[in-house]
Write a protein that holds these residues in place. Structure first.
Motif, PDB file in Angstrom:
ATOM      1  N   ASP A  66       0.717  -1.254  -0.058  1.00  0.00           N
ATOM      2  CA  ASP A  66       0.033   0.140  -0.054  1.00  0.00           C
ATOM      3  C   ASP A  66       0.864   1.359  -0.050  1.00  0.00           C
ATOM      4  N   ALA A  67       1.970   1.225   0.852  1.00  0.00           N
ATOM      5  CA  ALA A  67       2.655   2.477   0.954  1.00  0.00           C
ATOM      6  C   ALA A  67       3.387   2.914  -0.345  1.00  0.00           C
ATOM      7  N   GLN A  68       4.002   1.959  -0.822  1.00  0.00           N
ATOM      8  CA  GLN A  68       4.719   2.094  -2.099  1.00  0.00           C
ATOM      9  C   GLN A  68       3.768   2.609  -3.257  1.00  0.00           C
ATOM     10  N   CYS A  69       2.538   1.888  -3.473  1.00  0.00           N
ATOM     11  CA  CYS A  69       1.415   2.366  -4.160  1.00  0.00           C
ATOM     12  C   CYS A  69       0.922   3.923  -4.036  1.00  0.00           C
ATOM     13  N   VAL A  70       0.572   3.891  -2.805  1.00  0.00           N
ATOM     14  CA  VAL A  70       0.319   5.601  -2.460  1.00  0.00           C
ATOM     15  C   VAL A  70       1.205   6.211  -2.866  1.00  0.00           C
ATOM     16  N   GLU A  71       2.446   6.246  -2.492  1.00  0.00           N
ATOM     17  CA  GLU A  71       3.563   7.261  -3.048  1.00  0.00           C
ATOM     18  C   GLU A  71       3.673   7.144  -4.398  1.00  0.00           C
ATOM     19  N   LEU A  72       3.621   6.595  -5.310  1.00  0.00           N
ATOM     20  CA  LEU A  72       3.839   6.287  -6.496  1.00  0.00           C
ATOM     21  C   LEU A  72       2.666   7.090  -7.067  1.00  0.00           C
ATOM     22  N   GLN A  73       1.538   6.876  -6.788  1.00  0.00           N
ATOM     23  CA  GLN A  73       0.096   7.554  -7.350  1.00  0.00           C
ATOM     24  C   GLN A  73       0.461   9.120  -7.051  1.00  0.00           C
ATOM     25  N   HIS A  74       0.831   9.428  -5.801  1.00  0.00           N
ATOM     26  CA  HIS A  74       0.856  10.729  -5.185  1.00  0.00           C
ATOM     27  C   HIS A  74       1.871  11.423  -6.308  1.00  0.00           C
ATOM     28  N   LEU A  75       3.074  10.830  -6.662  1.00  0.00           N
ATOM     29  CA  LEU A  75       4.239  11.252  -7.474  1.00  0.00           C
ATOM     30  C   LEU A  75       3.646  11.578  -8.754  1.00  0.00           C
ATOM     31  N   ILE A  76       2.906  10.781  -9.226  1.00  0.00           N
ATOM     32  CA  ILE A  76       2.279  10.832 -10.684  1.00  0.00           C
ATOM     33  C   ILE A  76       1.117  12.153 -10.916  1.00  0.00           C
ATOM     34  N   ARG A  77       0.272  12.099  -9.835  1.00  0.00           N
ATOM     35  CA  ARG A  77      -0.907  13.196  -9.672  1.00  0.00           C
ATOM     36  C   ARG A  77      -0.062  14.592  -9.760  1.00  0.00           C
ATOM     37  N   THR A  78       1.129  14.639  -8.939  1.00  0.00           N
ATOM     38  CA  THR A  78       1.558  16.059  -8.863  1.00  0.00           C
ATOM     39  C   THR A  78       2.765  16.400  -9.604  1.00  0.00           C
ATOM     40  N   ILE A 131      -8.621  18.338 -17.655  1.00  0.00           N
ATOM     41  CA  ILE A 131      -8.283  17.182 -18.452  1.00  0.00           C
ATOM     42  C   ILE A 131      -6.640  17.042 -18.255  1.00  0.00           C
ATOM     43  N   LEU A 132      -5.704  17.565 -17.798  1.00  0.00           N
ATOM     44  CA  LEU A 132      -4.486  17.251 -17.502  1.00  0.00           C
ATOM     45  C   LEU A 132      -4.492  16.444 -16.153  1.00  0.00           C
ATOM     46  N   GLY A 133      -5.178  17.091 -15.279  1.00  0.00           N
ATOM     47  CA  GLY A 133      -5.313  16.327 -13.920  1.00  0.00           C
ATOM     48  C   GLY A 133      -5.820  14.900 -14.161  1.00  0.00           C
ATOM     49  N   SER A 134      -7.128  14.916 -15.031  1.00  0.00           N
ATOM     50  CA  SER A 134      -7.690  13.511 -15.045  1.00  0.00           C
ATOM     51  C   SER A 134      -6.735  12.702 -15.780  1.00  0.00           C
ATOM     52  N   VAL A 135      -5.957  13.015 -16.783  1.00  0.00           N
ATOM     53  CA  VAL A 135      -4.992  12.080 -17.427  1.00  0.00           C
ATOM     54  C   VAL A 135      -3.965  11.509 -16.475  1.00  0.00           C
ATOM     55  N   LYS A 136      -3.534  12.415 -15.503  1.00  0.00           N
ATOM     56  CA  LYS A 136      -2.589  11.708 -14.491  1.00  0.00           C
ATOM     57  C   LYS A 136      -3.565  11.031 -13.609  1.00  0.00           C
ATOM     58  N   LYS A 137      -4.541  11.185 -13.166  1.00  0.00           N
ATOM     59  CA  LYS A 137      -5.354  10.405 -12.289  1.00  0.00           C
ATOM     60  C   LYS A 137      -5.683   8.901 -13.088  1.00  0.00           C
ATOM     61  N   VAL A 138      -5.885   8.893 -14.162  1.00  0.00           N
ATOM     62  CA  VAL A 138      -5.984   7.699 -14.847  1.00  0.00           C
ATOM     63  C   VAL A 138      -4.730   6.752 -15.176  1.00  0.00           C
ATOM     64  N   TRP A 139      -3.803   7.615 -15.215  1.00  0.00           N
ATOM     65  CA  TRP A 139      -2.316   6.800 -15.260  1.00  0.00           C
ATOM     66  C   TRP A 139      -2.011   6.423 -14.011  1.00  0.00           C
ATOM     67  N   ALA A 140      -2.316   7.220 -12.741  1.00  0.00           N
ATOM     68  CA  ALA A 140      -1.945   6.714 -11.425  1.00  0.00           C
ATOM     69  C   ALA A 140      -2.782   5.642 -11.227  1.00  0.00           C
ATOM     70  N   SER A 141      -4.039   5.221 -11.719  1.00  0.00           N
ATOM     71  CA  SER A 141      -4.676   4.284 -11.438  1.00  0.00           C
ATOM     72  C   SER A 141      -3.986   2.967 -11.631  1.00  0.00           C
ATOM     73  N   LEU A 142      -2.976   3.007 -12.561  1.00  0.00           N
ATOM     74  CA  LEU A 142      -2.554   1.787 -13.211  1.00  0.00           C
ATOM     75  C   LEU A 142      -1.712   1.341 -11.905  1.00  0.00           C
ATOM     76  N   VAL A 143      -1.230   1.790 -10.926  1.00  0.00           N
ATOM     77  CA  VAL A 143      -0.526   1.380  -9.959  1.00  0.00           C
ATOM     78  C   VAL A 143      -1.189   1.486  -8.339  1.00  0.00           C
ATOM     79  N   ASN A 144      -2.542   1.785  -8.420  1.00  0.00           N
ATOM     80  CA  ASN A 144      -3.231   1.555  -7.139  1.00  0.00           C
ATOM     81  C   ASN A 144      -3.140   0.133  -6.519  1.00  0.00           C
ATOM     82  N   ASP A 145      -3.302   0.153  -5.198  1.00  0.00           N
ATOM     83  CA  ASP A 145      -2.717  -1.168  -4.681  1.00  0.00           C
ATOM     84  C   ASP A 145      -3.609  -2.335  -5.198  1.00  0.00           C
ATOM     85  N   ARG A 146      -4.888  -2.091  -5.338  1.00  0.00           N
ATOM     86  CA  ARG A 146      -5.934  -2.994  -5.714  1.00  0.00           C
ATOM     87  C   ARG A 146      -5.485  -3.738  -7.361  1.00  0.00           C
TER      88      ARG A 146
END
Length: 640
Positions: free
Chosen positions: A417-429, A486-501
């Motif tokens: 979880d921790a690694q996934c949360v960190e990576l998602q945060h970095l992608i979104r920001t 749109i750009l923020g949403s694109v990053k959210k979609v990219w980040a969902s590839l590495v959510n923990d589930r």
């Protein structure tokens, strides 16, 4: 004179409860007997229904004494005689027993009995069945519902399909047997506070759509088979059912190891305590999902209209299917009549039925007109996998975080979880490279100018695969209105590839992080009055080749997230007509039912086009939205 003939029927005698038990078969938890009222002789034939014999074959063999080869030659003629003639000799039906409280009497769904004939049919059967159990007529389709609406209920007692469904204590969603640990959760909080394992069988009022991979599912309240949870369960091939009061009846087995069985021929789920098995890992670990090699060489942002199915290796399955949908809608298909070219007993030739649905003997022209006049695919663009890779490679911090997650997965760390949360945060920001910003902006200007509201969807290579549907595990963002969104949403979609589930589910299916890529669809969000999901099968009876299942709600998410109860319909893609299975907020009007019938027919044509083989039997799952003029197809994927 009353008389009895040899099997397979009771003829000319009152049907007692004892005789009903001896003759009845079982379907979806109900005991039932098929029957034929012979108006010429005044006799009722209560058929031995354990073998589920077709009405028409019984009539031919045991009443008309017609040789089998003659029946095959005259089958369409005889079907018309028994289901559509106003002065027909035979009335056909099914008598089902519900919890020993009442019988329901219904005709075959394609039957076009008038109000007068339905009243006659009910009266005849009522007079010849054990009087200790009430009989209620169950209209078999919307036409019959309209016929009986003006008949007083004390003259023609009745129950509608959706009324019956809401009281049905058992609905088998996915048959099967599994052994596992039973986990009973009465609240969302209990569910969230407990860690689930692959061998668990979960029991909840409505199982949420963020479940990990499990061994079995029991919903204690009614839900749609088309929610993300139930679609995942179907794709995983695990037993899944609705069993009312399961929270109470199974509470004493919470935490125990059990054998869980869902059998469509039973009257409820089977749960039997067992000793814990010696199995140390799930059987599905031995079955790896196969994937095509991704293509990362093409950097071009594409108009969805220009994509075809083979482009899934660059843009993802969802985008490729939308491109293929556009092609079919514009230019037709050499494959789209395939389903109707296959004999499906007792219908040996389905093409004349398609001719009636399309209103013309020129089937290709009729299909083209259906799509031209009534079906739309929203405009959109597709971002290839390579853009995601360029974005990730532009940031050393992202590369470092990806490496940490890969290492944790290689070491089979119990928690990522921790690694996934960190990576998602970095992608979104992370900052968008200027070149990528320009490419996306230019593509929207070129292909989507004038659009005020967008939806940004995932389109991975790790979804919609045989053995891995991934329904609901990636991100989609709706109601996006400007470039920043749109750009923020694109990053959210990219980040969902590495959510923990999603990461864990892919690993369990044998899809490593190195093999998973994410494309993005930026699509016009069309205004709509209603939306939903259609699957081109009957998920409650997979042997039913006639019907497709359509869920309708104010918006698509009301169907897939399982929170609200949508209205659920079956529409016949052979003889035509529909019936209401369950009501959500309200029923739809007649014009909408006609629109849904057209959608059902279009879905069957698309099933043929997208079929991976030449049986044209693989159903598809289509999300849609509609206004008063058109149905907009939002996405299409295989249905497990």
């Amino acid at each position: 004179m009353f008389r009895r003939v040899q099997e397979p029927a009771l003829v000319g005698e009152r049907l007692t409860l004892s005789a009903f038990t001896q003759l009845s078969g079982t379907l979806s938890g109900y005991r039932f007997v098929k029957l034929v009222v012979d108006r010429e002789t005044g006799l009722i034939h209560f058929m031995d229904s354990r073998e589920n014999l077709f009405h028409v074959r019984y009539i031919a063999a045991h009443i008309l004494h017609m040789p089998p080869d003659e029946l095959e030659r005259r089958l369409d003629e005889i079907n018309f005689e028994v289901y559509h003639r106003v002065d027909r000799r035979f009335c056909l039906g099914i008598l089902a027993l519900h919890d020993h409280r009442f019988f329901s009497l219904e005709t075959v769904e394609a039957d076009t009995m008038t109000a007068e004939m339905l009243q006659y049919f009910y009266d005849e059967v009522h007079a010849n069945v054990d009087q200790s159990v009430p009989i209620l007529l169950k209209p078999a389709n919307h036409l019959q519902e309209s016929h009986v609406a003006n008949i007083p209920k004390d003259v023609l007692p009745r129950i509608l399909s959706h009324e019956l469904f809401s009281t049905n204590s058992f609905v088998p969603l996915n048959p099967g047997t599994a052994e596992g640990r039973l986990r009973v959760f009465r609240t969302e909080q209990e569910y969230e506070e407990n860690q689930l394992a692959w061998h668990d069988i979960i029991v909840m009022a409505k199982v949420p759509d963020d479940i990990p991979r499990l061994t079995g599912v029991v919903n204690a309240e009614h839900t749609t088979p088309l929610s993300h949870t139930n679609v995942l369960a179907s794709g995983w091939g695990i037993p899944n059912a609705i069993q009312l009061q399961a929270l109470d009846t199974l509470a004493h087995l919470d935490g125990r190891w059990v054998r869980y069985t869902v059998d469509p021929g039973a009257t409820g789920i089977g749960v039997e305590p067992i000793e814990r098995p010696d199995t140390r890992e799930p059987s599905w670990l031995a079955t790896r999902v196969t994937m095509d090699e991704p293509d990362l060489d093409d950097d071009k942002i594409a108009n969805l209209q220009d994509l075809r199915w083979r482009d899934s290796t660059r843009y993802g399955t969802k985008a490729a299917n939308l491109g293929e949908l556009n092609e079919v809608a514009r230019n037709g298909s050499t494959r789209w009549l395939g389903f109707y070219r296959i004999p499906r007993p007792p219908r040996e030739n389905l093409l004349p039925y398609l001719e009636q649905l399309l209103g013309t003997p020129d089937l290709d022209r009729g299909a083209r007109n259906l799509f031209r006049d009534h079906i739309r695919i929203p405009r959109g663009i597709a971002l290839p996998f390579s853009l995601h890779q360029r974005f990730l490679e532009a940031s050393p911090r992202l590369q470092q975080a990806i490496g940490k997650l890969k290492l944790a997965l290689e070491l089979d760390a119990p928690q990522t979880d921790a690694q996934c949360v960190e990576l998602q945060h970095l992608i979104r920001t992370a900052k968008f490279p200027d070149a990528l910003l320009t490419e996306i902006d230019d593509a929207i200007i070129k292909h989507l100018s004038g659009v005020s509201t967008f939806v940004v969807r995932s389109s991975s290579n790790a979804e919609d695969l045989a053995g891995f549907s991934a329904a609901g595990i990636y991100e989609s963002v709706t109601h996006v209105s400007d470039a920043r969104g749109i750009l923020g949403s694109v990053k959210k979609v990219w980040a969902s590839l590495v959510n923990d589930r999603s990461t864990r589910l892919r690993e369990q299916a044998g899809i490593s992080l190195d093999d998973a890529y994410m494309g993005v669809i930026i699509q016009e969000q069309v205004p709509s009055d209603r939306g939903g999901v259609m699957v081109t099968t009957n998920p409650l009876n997979r042997n039913d080749f006639r019907n497709v299942y359509i869920n309708v709600a104010s918006k698509v998410t009301d169907v897939v997230d399982g929170e609200a109860q949508p209205s659920q319909y079956l529409f016949n893609t052979v003889e035509g007509g529909g019936r209401t299975v369950a009501l959500g907020e309200s029923d739809v009007d007649e014009a909408t039912k006609q629109q849904l019938q057209r959608l059902a027919t279009a879905g069957r044509l698309l099933q043929s086009h997208f079929s991976p083989d030449y049986t044209f039997g693989q159903p598809v799952d289509i999300e849609w939205a509609a206004d008063s003029h058109h149905v907009h197809l939002l996405q299409l994927r295989p249905y497990a």
